[in-house]
Design an enzyme around this catalytic site. Structure first.
Site, PDB file in Angstrom:
ATOM      1  N   LYS A   1     -37.213 121.547  -4.441  1.00  0.00           N
ATOM      2  CA  LYS A   1     -36.665 122.951  -3.997  1.00  0.00           C
ATOM      3  C   LYS A   1     -36.531 123.051  -2.440  1.00  0.00           C
ATOM      4  CE  LYS A   1     -37.528 125.452  -8.150  1.00  0.00           C
ATOM      5  NZ  LYS A   1     -38.547 126.292  -8.746  1.00  0.00           N
TER       6      LYS A   1
ATOM      7  N   ARG B   1     -43.468 120.281 -12.957  1.00  0.00           N
ATOM      8  CA  ARG B   1     -42.088 119.901 -13.511  1.00  0.00           C
ATOM      9  C   ARG B   1     -41.172 119.242 -12.218  1.00  0.00           C
ATOM     10  NH1 ARG B   1     -37.182 122.690 -12.863  1.00  0.00           N
ATOM     11  NH2 ARG B   1     -35.942 122.814 -14.785  1.00  0.00           N
TER      12      ARG B   1
HETATM   13  N1  PMM Z   1     -37.359 126.353 -11.581  1.00  0.00           N
HETATM   14  C1  PMM Z   1     -36.108 125.987 -11.909  1.00  0.00           C
HETATM   15  C2  PMM Z   1     -35.919 125.745 -13.392  1.00  0.00           C
HETATM   16  N2  PMM Z   1     -36.693 125.920 -14.119  1.00  0.00           N
HETATM   17  N3  PMM Z   1     -39.091 126.389 -14.851  1.00  0.00           N
HETATM   18  C3  PMM Z   1     -40.249 126.722 -14.490  1.00  0.00           C
HETATM   19  N4  PMM Z   1     -41.253 127.021 -15.453  1.00  0.00           N
HETATM   20  N5  PMM Z   1     -40.617 126.876 -13.238  1.00  0.00           N
HETATM   21  C4  PMM Z   1     -39.610 126.780 -12.149  1.00  0.00           C
HETATM   22  O1  PMM Z   1     -39.920 127.180 -10.891  1.00  0.00           O
HETATM   23  C5  PMM Z   1     -38.340 126.382 -12.661  1.00  0.00           C
HETATM   24  C6  PMM Z   1     -38.006 126.417 -13.724  1.00  0.00           C
HETATM   25  C7  PMM Z   1     -34.985 125.881 -10.888  1.00  0.00           C
HETATM   26  O2  PMM Z   1     -34.718 124.351 -10.645  1.00  0.00           O
HETATM   27  P1  PMM Z   1     -33.780 123.229 -11.067  1.00  0.00           P
HETATM   28  O3  PMM Z   1     -32.613 123.940 -10.846  1.00  0.00           O
HETATM   29  O4  PMM Z   1     -34.239 122.223 -10.012  1.00  0.00           O
HETATM   30  O5  PMM Z   1     -33.914 123.023 -12.377  1.00  0.00           O
END
Ligand code: PMM
Length: 275
Positions: free
Chosen positions: A209, A249
């Site tokens: 991020k 994650r």
């Molecule tokens: N952030 C993204 C996508 N899915 N799920 C959860 N539970 N928490 C998050 O902060 C979250 C998520 C966006 O990030 P990406 O584009 O790198 O997947």
């Protein structure tokens, strides 16, 4: 939890896994590297993103979910849409990850309740088309805790078992960099929800991020590209798990698996020390 974004435009890995065969192979790699869960998503939530039509989201995620589930993976479906969650669960997903915490689609809690699966409830204040407009807080930790508490009341009212809920502070979702750091330092306050005897399990999703790239800016002030923030993600993983997080994650598994093991051992020892 390893991430499989089946999207052309996620900020962290957009386009890499849009082809279903590549996405499936990537999910299997993540499991082989030590991920316990693969999180499959078909809609980018990068700042400024517009909604993806539901049929596109379904056609992206369903073949990937069913192939990974058939291969024995524990698959989580990353979606804000109840219909996508429902079809993904029918295809073999066993967990719902809803970055809107049930706010984007009022039908979501009922779908999750009917399926009786774990539900990751993320703090969210609105769609990514206006990611930072609502990023206004007096006390970000208290406000995120309380707003997650309101979501808990709503989703348990719709029949979700609180024992199936995992809370997530939603790093980056209506949060500026300083808010994310405060939330990471206040994880225990977010997990401890008034009215519940035990802290909730927490998921932390800092991987790649922007706030990490900002912290690691070069001498000219330009942010570190997200592909070079994976070591910083490992550092957050270690600290978050040592602070009690249940899951992280991440986009790259190996270093994070080691960090989880180190931090878990460290935490066990610290807890033994206070007994
Ligand atoms: N952030 C993204 C996508 N899915 N799920 C959860 N539970 N928490 C998050 O902060 C979250 C998520 C966006 O990030 P990406 O584009 O790198 O997947």
């Amino acid at each position: 939890m390893g991430v499989v974004n089946v999207t052309p435009d996620s900020f962290s890995d957009g386009g890499s896994w849009l082809d279903p065969d590549l996405a499936i192979a990537h999910g299997l790699d993540l499991i082989g590297q030590g991920a316990d869960i693969v999180d499959v998503g078909g809609e980018s939530t990068r700042p400024g993103a517009q909604r993806v039509p539901m049929r596109d989201e379904l056609s992206r995620v369903l073949p990937v979910v069913s192939a990974l589930a058939r291969a024995g993976a524990l698959v989580s479906i990353d979606t804000m849409r109840a219909e996508v969650a429902s079809q993904a669960l029918a295809a073999g997903a066993r967990m719902v990850n809803d970055v809107s915490g049930g706010l984007a689609d009022p039908e979501m809690p009922a779908v999750v309740a009917a399926a009786g699966v774990p539900y990751i409830v993320v703090h969210w204040r609105g769609h990514s088309s206006d990611m930072y407009g609502p990023a206004v807080y007096d006390d970000v930790v208290a406000e995120v805790r309380d707003e997650l508490g309101l979501r808990l009341a709503a989703i348990t009212g719709a029949g979700v078992d609180p024992a199936q809920v995992i809370l997530d502070p939603g790093l980056g979702f209506a949060k500026l960099a300083g808010h994310n750091w405060k939330l990471l330092a206040g994880l225990d306050r977010i997990a401890a929800q008034p009215g519940y005897p035990q802290p909730f399990p927490l998921l932390v999703a800092a991987s790649r991020k922007g706030f990490l790239g900002k912290l690691l800016a070069g001498p000219d002030g330009s942010a570190r590209p997200f592909l070079r923030s994976d070591e910083a993600t490992v550092a957050v993983t270690a600290l978050a798990v040592a602070a009690g997080a249940w899951c992280v994650r991440v986009h790259v598994v190996p270093g994070n698996v080691d960090a989880v093991r180190v931090a878990t051992r460290w935490r066990l020892e610290s807890m033994a020390g206070v007994r």
